[in-house]
Motif scaffolding. Structure first.
Motif, PDB file in Angstrom:
ATOM      1  N   ASP A 303       0.808  -1.221   0.000  1.00 18.17           N
ATOM      2  CA  ASP A 303       0.000   0.000   0.000  1.00 18.17           C
ATOM      3  C   ASP A 303       0.843   1.273   0.000  1.00 18.17           C
ATOM      4  OD1 ASP A 303       0.919  -0.250   2.570  1.00 18.17           O
ATOM      5  OD2 ASP A 303      -1.032  -0.162   3.538  1.00 18.17           O
ATOM      6  N   THR A 304       2.170   1.150   0.015  1.00 18.10           N
ATOM      7  CA  THR A 304       3.017   2.328  -0.162  1.00 18.10           C
ATOM      8  C   THR A 304       3.677   2.340  -1.538  1.00 18.10           C
ATOM      9  OG1 THR A 304       4.944   1.245   0.849  1.00 18.10           O
ATOM     10  CG2 THR A 304       3.490   2.504   2.313  1.00 18.10           C
ATOM     11  N   GLU A 341       0.620  11.919  -1.200  1.00 19.80           N
ATOM     12  CA  GLU A 341      -0.376  11.232  -0.370  1.00 19.80           C
ATOM     13  C   GLU A 341       0.245  10.028   0.336  1.00 19.80           C
ATOM     14  OE1 GLU A 341      -4.024   8.430  -1.598  1.00 19.80           O
ATOM     15  OE2 GLU A 341      -4.280  10.523  -2.237  1.00 19.80           O
ATOM     16  N   LYS A 342       1.094   9.289  -0.380  1.00 21.87           N
ATOM     17  CA  LYS A 342       1.752   8.128   0.214  1.00 21.87           C
ATOM     18  C   LYS A 342       2.785   8.550   1.269  1.00 21.87           C
ATOM     19  CE  LYS A 342      -0.227   4.913  -2.329  1.00 21.87           C
ATOM     20  NZ  LYS A 342      -1.117   3.880  -1.760  1.00 21.87           N
ATOM     21  N   GLU A 344       2.576  11.209   3.173  1.00 20.82           N
ATOM     22  CA  GLU A 344       1.775  11.578   4.338  1.00 20.82           C
ATOM     23  C   GLU A 344       1.262  10.331   5.056  1.00 20.82           C
ATOM     24  OE1 GLU A 344      -1.272  14.491   3.599  1.00 20.82           O
ATOM     25  OE2 GLU A 344      -0.053  15.544   2.124  1.00 20.82           O
ATOM     26  N   TYR A 345       0.874   9.339   4.296  1.00 14.42           N
ATOM     27  CA  TYR A 345       0.383   8.089   4.873  1.00 14.42           C
ATOM     28  C   TYR A 345       1.452   7.465   5.770  1.00 14.42           C
ATOM     29  CZ  TYR A 345      -1.009   3.141   4.968  1.00 14.42           C
ATOM     30  OH  TYR A 345      -1.329   1.864   5.373  1.00 14.42           O
ATOM     31  N   ASN A 348       2.060   9.613   8.942  1.00 12.25           N
ATOM     32  CA  ASN A 348       0.992   9.476   9.931  1.00 12.25           C
ATOM     33  C   ASN A 348       1.118   8.165  10.699  1.00 12.25           C
ATOM     34  OD1 ASN A 348      -0.157  11.933   9.297  1.00 12.25           O
ATOM     35  ND2 ASN A 348      -1.520  11.080   7.732  1.00 12.25           N
TER      36      ASN A 348
END
Length: 353
Positions: A303-304, A341-342, A344-345, A348
């Motif tokens: 998912d990255t 977005e990745k 930041e994912y 986080n």
């Protein structure tokens, strides 16, 4: 009775050799009574020299000292003097095949890697693709060891302790990592065009990331003429950027720095694997190639991975084929926002740990 001593052969590209590290480490931990010698090119010394007490490294200069059949015969004679009891060929190319043949004739316990070429061919064929996950290099390596009688379950986190490598060994320009800083690595280039995210788009990623994280330091990884020119301009225009190749002397220093990154953004290239060896999460960007080929970095998460769906993808295992469309849409169609977005994912997730 001879003391158990395994020879592991893996020459080839930096990323492929790096993928052997988690397997060799796990082998060493599982069988602490067994001596292990890794035969590879000089650059791999940083991976294996201090990996475990029972792991040794042997350099093979195949271009000069051990060039050609005569050189390989010399290398074979020197290897036999080390009293190996098993030979694991992690490479399976002409040079390692020749050495393996000599060991086989000498009645050594020998095994070699299965590269699963048929499955990879079906993965990259222009028509009737079969998008099936191929065995990873890690699995292929452990399969070789199992054939030799040394089954292994990979248990590896990093070549460094939990706190990372020693930053005091790096030049003062790097300095200590301040508590309010985010350290982000960017490795935007690769050996083949099909694996390179367009620099103009990567610059937008960097610019938008520095807006999102104004205290971030952006470390640019990669060495070469193209990297020097591009990184020089980026560092001039964006004050948070640091050209790693201009301040660090060798790969060992780069690995230490990588171990302190919050995230690495990398193509399907060696830097993805180097960061993986330091326990750093990677946002990997895939174009002509695909994670299904089995070359994603150790412990990296699907998912990255950043990629775009196209009927022609993947068209290559190594990214070295000409683009069938002629426009490298597999890379050009990835918006910078998706990479951000990745990032930041991953950031986080780190906050919650």
């Amino acid at each position: 009775m001879k003391k158990e001593h395994i020879l592991i052969i893996r020459f080839s590209a930096l990323g492929d050799v790096a993928m052997a590290v988690p397997v060799v480490y796990s082998l060493a931990m599982t069988y602490p009574h067994v001596r292990i010698t890794v035969l590879s090119r000089e650059y791999a010394r940083a991976f294996f020299e201090d990996l475990a007490p029972n792991v040794n490294f042997m350099e093979a200069d195949l271009k000069n000292e051990y060039h050609g059949v005569k050189g390989l015969n010399t290398l074979y004679r020197r290897l036999t003097a080390k009293n190996f009891t098993a030979v694991a060929d992690f490479h399976n190319v002409l040079r390692s095949d020749y050495l393996r043949m000599r060991f086989f004739i000498g009645q050594y316990n020998v095994a070699h890697i299965d590269k699963h070429r048929k499955g990879k061919k079906l993965l990259t064929t222009p028509e009737n693709k079969q998008l099936v996950q191929q065995p990873t290099s890690f699995q292929n390596y452990t399969d070789v060891l199992a054939k030799l009688g040394y089954p292994v379950t990979i248990n590896f986190r990093s070549i460094f302790p939990e706190e990372g490598g020693n930053l005091n060994l790096l030049p003062a320009a790097v300095g200590p990592k301040k508590s309010f800083e985010q350290w982000i690595g960017i490795a935007p280039f690769a050996a083949h065009e099909g694996k390179v995210y367009p620099p103009i788009l990567m610059r937008r990623v960097i610019e938008k990331t520095t807006v999102k994280y104004p205290k971030a330091r952006i470390f640019l990884f990669g060495r070469g003429k193209r990297e020097d020119e591009t990184f020089g301009q980026w560092c001039t225009d964006i004050k948070q950027c640091v050209n790693v190749g201009a301040i660090l002397e060798n790969m060992q220093q780069e690995l230490i720095l990588m171990s302190h990154l919050d995230v690495m953004v990398s193509m399907d290239s060696a830097n993805m694997h180097l960061a993986s060896l330091t326990g750093t999460p990677v946002v990997s960007v895939w174009g002509a190639t695909h994670p299904f080929a089995g070359f994603m970095g150790w412990n990296q998460k699907p998912d990255t991975a950043v990629q775009t769906d196209l009927p022609c993808r993947p068209c290559s295992i190594y990214g070295n084929r000409p683009c069938l469309r002629g426009d490298f849409a597999c890379m050009n169609n990835i918006p910078p926002e998706l990479i951000i977005e990745k990032i930041e994912y991953v950031m986080n997730i780190k906050k919650t740990l």
